[in-house]
Write an enzyme that holds these catalytic residues in place. Structure first.
Site, PDB file in Angstrom:
ATOM      1  N   HIS A 153       0.797  -1.145  -0.006  1.00 18.90           N
ATOM      2  CA  HIS A 153      -0.015  -0.087  -0.101  1.00 18.90           C
ATOM      3  C   HIS A 153       0.864   1.095  -0.041  1.00 18.90           C
ATOM      4  CE1 HIS A 153      -3.400  -2.579   1.333  1.00 18.90           C
ATOM      5  NE2 HIS A 153      -2.310  -3.174   2.038  1.00 18.90           N
ATOM      6  N   SER A 274      14.369  20.992 -16.595  1.00 17.85           N
ATOM      7  CA  SER A 274      13.203  21.807 -16.832  1.00 17.85           C
ATOM      8  C   SER A 274      13.368  23.026 -17.460  1.00 17.85           C
ATOM      9  CB  SER A 274      12.363  22.192 -15.351  1.00 17.85           C
ATOM     10  OG  SER A 274      11.517  23.423 -15.633  1.00 17.85           O
TER      11      SER A 274
END
Ligand code: ARG
Length: 455
Positions: A153, A274
């Protein structure tokens, strides 16, 4: 090609709509090999003289050389790769070329070419899978001693090692290898001789053709052979599942390379920046692998849908099989290569891993097992440890820092030294069963893979 029966030329829009040479030209190598084998069988059956066969063989080999040299002109008016090559052959060598299509249809020809293409690309995929496995095994060995939390999980669960985690992918990829190898057996059967649908009144030696082309045998029903694209659907499924595996690996690496995890650093060569934020170093390769997996699923779906509801045998719908097939092989081969390179260059940040795996909650299950060894039924042990976790949380201390008195306030079953459990060496040493992240077991598995993969 069919001027005999028609009094109008094919409309331009129809030509554009129906041509496939703009993509199926990629089958040229297999088409030429198939034609040479077919011509040889024609010669053996007395349909071609040795001179005619020689002219066909030489002509086709020259066409092959021209294609590879980028000197061949593909003509969309000639529809597909098959017609382009055959008509160029006839242009070059004359009447012998016009005999080549005896006892053959484009239906068995395209099925033959596609099977040869699949076989060859499956072999490429098998090598690429093995290479990625080698890289993963090598990384696993390099960082065999590095411990990390294992997650369920995406919550910290129990301690594992980097090696155990990476080797999980080696197991997955091995299933891909086995699946593709099994698929290859069904790919590698020769449909040539099935004609358009019902074989031919001119019987060529199908086994000899199959042998020459490296097939393991010949198909047993001409209608099935013409209509069958199962081998493509199977190949596409195998490729889609490889995509699923690479995509899950990608997601792990996206997480691991984040500041929050910090378990690994990808090389500058395998990340991108970026245009706006100067500090960014993005795991685009992982994200693209994840994204491209969608295409692999789409290609499989396109193939399955195209097949659904088609009456026997050949229907032009089947021409839609090639683009998804080519795209999936291209995508998977590129993904396997770039991932192998990226993972080979990846560094594991041992300090960050050590800090994360020091969380004593990772050993809560080991504490329950400790109680079980002291005779407490597991369900009760689970509850007692759960209470200890709650108490530690309430007191604001790590589970391993609770005093013996605090443990005893929950239950005397905790004995004298519950905190001896909070020792990772102990935790890994006790997990001796096959398949566990135990150092000895991992070393054995690495040795197994090294031997198997020839690494
Ligand atoms: N280009 C065709 C294909 O890819 C070849 C078979 C054509 N057969 C036919 N009956 N039109 O399916």
């Amino acid at each position: 090609m069919w001027t005999g029966r028609f009094s109008q030329a094919t409309a331009d829009l129809v030509l554009k709509y129906s041509e496939s040479v703009s993509y199926d030209w990629r089958l040229y190598r297999y088409d030429i090999a198939g034609s040479i084998a077919h011509a040889r069988a024609q010669m053996k059956a007395g349909l071609l003289t040795t001179d005619e066969f020689a002219a066909i063989e030489t002509g086709l080999k020259e066409i092959l050389a021209d294609i590879e040299a980028g000197k061949f002109h593909w003509d969309t008016k000639l529809e597909d790769v098959h017609m382009n090559i055959e008509s160029e052959l006839t242009r070059r060598i004359g009447p012998a070329g016009a005999k080549l299509h005896t006892a053959r249809s484009r239906n068995d020809q395209v099925a033959t070419d596609s099977r040869l293409y699949c076989r060859s690309l499956i072999d490429d995929a098998l090598s690429a899978l093995t290479e990625l496995q080698r890289v993963l095994v090598q990384k696993a060995e390099q960082y065999a001693a590095v411990r990390i939390p294992g997650y369920t999980h995406l919550q910290r669960a129990q301690p594992v090692t980097v090696a155990h985690h990476l080797l999980a992918y080696v197991e997955m990829l091995q299933r891909d290898v086995e699946r593709l190898s099994d698929c290859r057996r069904r790919v590698n059967v020769c449909p040539l001789g099935s004609g358009a649908i019902a074989g031919s009144t001119i019987n060529l030696d199908r086994s000899a053709i199959a042998d020459e082309l490296g097939f393991d045998g010949v198909t047993q029903n001409s209608m099935d052979a013409i209509a069958d694209r199962d081998y493509m659907a199977e190949s596409l499924f195998c490729l889609a599942l490889i995509g699923a595996h690479l995509s899950r690996l990608s997601e792990d690496l996206v997480l691991w390379s984040s500041a929050e995890f910090g378990f690994c650093t990808l090389s500058d060569a395998h990340t991108t920046g970026s245009s706006l934020m100067p500090q960014k170093k993005n795991p685009d390769v992982c994200e693209l692998t994840r994204g491209k997996t969608g295409r692999l699923y789409g290609n499989l779906t396109a193939m399955l849908v195209a097949l659904k509801g088609l009456p026997l045998t050949y229907n032009r719908d089947l021409q839609e099989d090639k683009e998804p097939l080519f795209d999936s092989f291209d995508t998977v081969l590129h993904a396997l290569a770039v991932n192998a390179e990226m993972i080979a260059a990846m560094r594991i940040n041992e300090a960050r891993c050590a800090a994360a795996v020091a969380d004593p909650l990772l050993l809560a299950t080991d504490l329950a097992d400790y109680l079980v060894r002291r005779g407490v039924p597991f369900r009760r042990a689970h509850e007692l440890v759960g209470k200890a976790v709650a108490l530690a949380e309430k007191e604001g201390v790590p589970l391993s820092q609770l005093s013996v008195e605090q443990f005893h306030s929950i239950s005397p079953d905790f004995g004298d030294d519950p905190c001896a459990v909070f020792n990772l060496d102990r935790a890994f040493t006790l997990r001796t069963n096959p398949g566990s992240p135990n150092a000895q077991r991992t070393a054995e598995r690495i040795a197994f893979w090294r031997d198997k993969l020839g690494a």
